[in-house]
Scaffold this active site. Structure first.
Site, PDB file in Angstrom:
ATOM      1  N   HIS A   1     142.003  38.883  94.392  1.00  0.00           N
ATOM      2  CA  HIS A   1     140.098  39.318  94.576  1.00  0.00           C
ATOM      3  C   HIS A   1     139.804  38.761  95.815  1.00  0.00           C
ATOM      4  O   HIS A   1     140.618  38.158  96.481  1.00  0.00           O
ATOM      5  CB  HIS A   1     139.354  39.623  93.706  1.00  0.00           C
ATOM      6  CG  HIS A   1     139.536  37.738  93.466  1.00  0.00           C
ATOM      7  ND1 HIS A   1     139.554  37.019  92.814  1.00  0.00           N
ATOM      8  CD2 HIS A   1     138.795  36.819  94.093  1.00  0.00           C
ATOM      9  CE1 HIS A   1     139.942  35.402  92.727  1.00  0.00           C
ATOM     10  NE2 HIS A   1     138.244  35.389  93.356  1.00  0.00           N
TER      11      HIS A   1
ATOM     12  N   HIS B   1     137.277  26.635 105.652  1.00  0.00           N
ATOM     13  CA  HIS B   1     137.006  26.369 104.516  1.00  0.00           C
ATOM     14  C   HIS B   1     137.096  25.546 103.486  1.00  0.00           C
ATOM     15  O   HIS B   1     138.602  25.453 103.824  1.00  0.00           O
ATOM     16  CB  HIS B   1     137.301  28.516 104.396  1.00  0.00           C
ATOM     17  CG  HIS B   1     136.502  29.432 102.702  1.00  0.00           C
ATOM     18  ND1 HIS B   1     135.279  29.441 103.016  1.00  0.00           N
ATOM     19  CD2 HIS B   1     137.648  28.808 101.847  1.00  0.00           C
ATOM     20  CE1 HIS B   1     135.241  29.793 101.802  1.00  0.00           C
ATOM     21  NE2 HIS B   1     136.304  29.710 101.086  1.00  0.00           N
TER      22      HIS B   1
ATOM     23  N   ASP C   1     141.187  32.381  84.767  1.00  0.00           N
ATOM     24  CA  ASP C   1     140.245  33.707  85.173  1.00  0.00           C
ATOM     25  C   ASP C   1     139.354  33.022  86.047  1.00  0.00           C
ATOM     26  O   ASP C   1     139.209  31.532  86.639  1.00  0.00           O
ATOM     27  CB  ASP C   1     139.321  34.557  83.561  1.00  0.00           C
ATOM     28  CG  ASP C   1     140.765  34.920  83.113  1.00  0.00           C
ATOM     29  OD1 ASP C   1     141.312  35.107  83.473  1.00  0.00           O
ATOM     30  OD2 ASP C   1     139.815  35.398  81.550  1.00  0.00           O
TER      31      ASP C   1
ATOM     32  N   HIS D   1     142.540  36.089  97.020  1.00  0.00           N
ATOM     33  CA  HIS D   1     142.758  34.641  96.673  1.00  0.00           C
ATOM     34  C   HIS D   1     143.709  35.549  95.693  1.00  0.00           C
ATOM     35  O   HIS D   1     142.379  36.528  94.585  1.00  0.00           O
ATOM     36  CB  HIS D   1     141.629  34.523  95.748  1.00  0.00           C
ATOM     37  CG  HIS D   1     141.816  32.864  95.397  1.00  0.00           C
ATOM     38  ND1 HIS D   1     140.729  32.496  94.275  1.00  0.00           N
ATOM     39  CD2 HIS D   1     142.864  32.710  95.127  1.00  0.00           C
ATOM     40  CE1 HIS D   1     141.615  32.077  93.534  1.00  0.00           C
ATOM     41  NE2 HIS D   1     142.647  31.253  93.630  1.00  0.00           N
TER      42      HIS D   1
HETATM   43 FE   LIG Z   1     138.536  33.246  93.716  1.00  0.00          FE
END
Ligand SMILES: [Fe+2]
Length: 385
Positions: free
Chosen positions: A336, A263, A306, A300
């Site tokens: 999140h 990734h 943000d 993460h």
């Molecule tokens: Fe993220």
């Protein structure tokens, strides 16, 4: 944009006598940034660009803040922003801070009876739906689905749309918008490892000189106010120009994804650099090719920025129930990650068709009243469902 460009007629030497066929002088204008220290262009007008006839009453277009402080994963249904006839009225700021304003717009009509100049911010207009032409004194830029129009502050422009069906995602950046420095060599050329290069940059073309006198309304935005100016000459009266400061376009479809065996982190998707934010493009690509790789992103914690994602098209491997034009905002301070089931589902997948724009601001965003009006209030709970 750090590529030299010129259109029309310019004199052999700058700051020298340059005459019109009738013997009068063309009016030279330097458009310079960061004082005289950064990118600039020299423009030659038929008439001086200073002939102000009347000043109207300024009016506020400052976003109305509904939620300045919060700690909640948030989602906005962008296509629920209602279309409006007028271009400027259609622009609804949804997420704002002192570095950038993010707006959504669904304008129906072209700008015909006025021009617009943003004197406080560079604009990046992402065309989600619609086609048309960006008209400026520098020349025209045709646009369509997937284009980023980068309009430096101070550029007078008109948007002409081919139809009434338009959806725009607009970033106003109070610092300059640039190509990331790490993509450029010491001379400013986009390097071999950059996901796009100069061939992908579309510059203005088809310069038309409007040698016209009359009443020309220019709405100028500065410090949250619109100042209605009436000038005595057409703002697109350039006979020629040259330099590095001008509007340009780049298509998200020309962004070449960087992939790997495992990734790849979001910086490989970076497209533009702003002051205290980055803008990234997630485009269709082959997935990671290590035999045990997990293509879906890991959970993460964005500790100090943000994250805003604007979903454009395709499948979104890490999300369920996402629709076109939706925005998710994952604020700094809470982690999140992929929605339940999407990690397992991603294993063995070879490619994704996702298309999205991401903005990471380094200072918290506030939600406006227009944002709260299109909020999906259950989004924060969607990992538990
Ligand atoms: Fe993220």
């Amino acid at each position: 944009m750090p590529i030299y460009h010129k259109l029309g007629q310019i004199p052999h030497k700058r700051h020298t006598v340059f005459r019109k066929p009738d013997g009068g002088l063309y009016a030279e204008e330097l458009m310079s940034t960061e004082g005289f220290s950064s990118l600039y262009s020299l423009v030659y007008h038929v008439y001086p660009p200073t002939i102000v006839k009347t000043l109207g009453e300024p009016y506020s277009v400052e976003p109305k803040i509904a939620r300045a402080k919060y700690l909640k994963h948030t989602s906005l249904i962008g296509f629920n922003i209602k279309p409006a006839d007028d271009y400027l009225e259609s622009r609804k700021a949804v997420l704002v801070n002192n570095d950038l304003h993010i707006s959504l717009a669904a304008p129906r009509h072209s700008m015909t009876d006025y021009f617009f100049k943003n004197a406080q911010a560079d604009e990046v207009i992402f065309i989600h739906v619609g086609t048309g032409t960006l008209k400026t004194g520098f020349g025209d830029i045709r646009f369509g689905y997937g284009d980023y129009l980068v309009i430096p502050r101070g550029t007078i422009y008109q948007m002409q749309f081919d139809t009434e069906d338009n959806r725009l995602f607009i970033v106003e950046s109070f610092g300059p918008v640039r190509t990331p420095k790490r993509y450029r060599n010491q001379f400013g050329q986009l390097a071999e490892h950059s996901p796009y290069c100069e061939r992908d940059i579309r510059r203005p073309e088809n310069l038309q000189t409007h040698d016209e006198k009359g009443d020309f309304k220019i709405l100028i935005k500065k410090q949250g106010l619109i100042y209605p100016y009436t000038y005595g000459t057409h703002p697109f009266d350039f006979i020629g120009w040259d330099g590095f400061h001008y509007p340009w376009a780049f298509s998200i479809h020309d962004f070449e994804p960087i992939t790997g065996r495992l990734h790849q982190p979001p910086p490989v998707h970076q497209t533009f650099d702003g002051h205290n934010f980055v803008l990234c493009s997630f485009v269709p690509r082959k997935f990671d090719y290590h035999p045990d790789s997990i293509p879906a992103p890991y959970n993460h914690s964005n500790v100090d920025s943000d994250e805003v994602l604007y979903y454009v098209d395709g499948d979104f491997m890490s999300r369920k129930n996402v629709v076109k034009g939706q925005i998710t905002l994952h604020p700094a301070g809470i982690p999140h990650g992929p929605h339940p089931g999407s990690v397992e589902k991603s294993i063995g997948k070879e490619k994704t068709e996702e298309l999205a724009v991401m903005i990471d601001p380094f200072h918290p965003l506030m939600l406006t009243e227009d944002a709260v009006g299109i909020e999906d209030e259950r989004y924060y709970h969607s990992w538990a469902e």
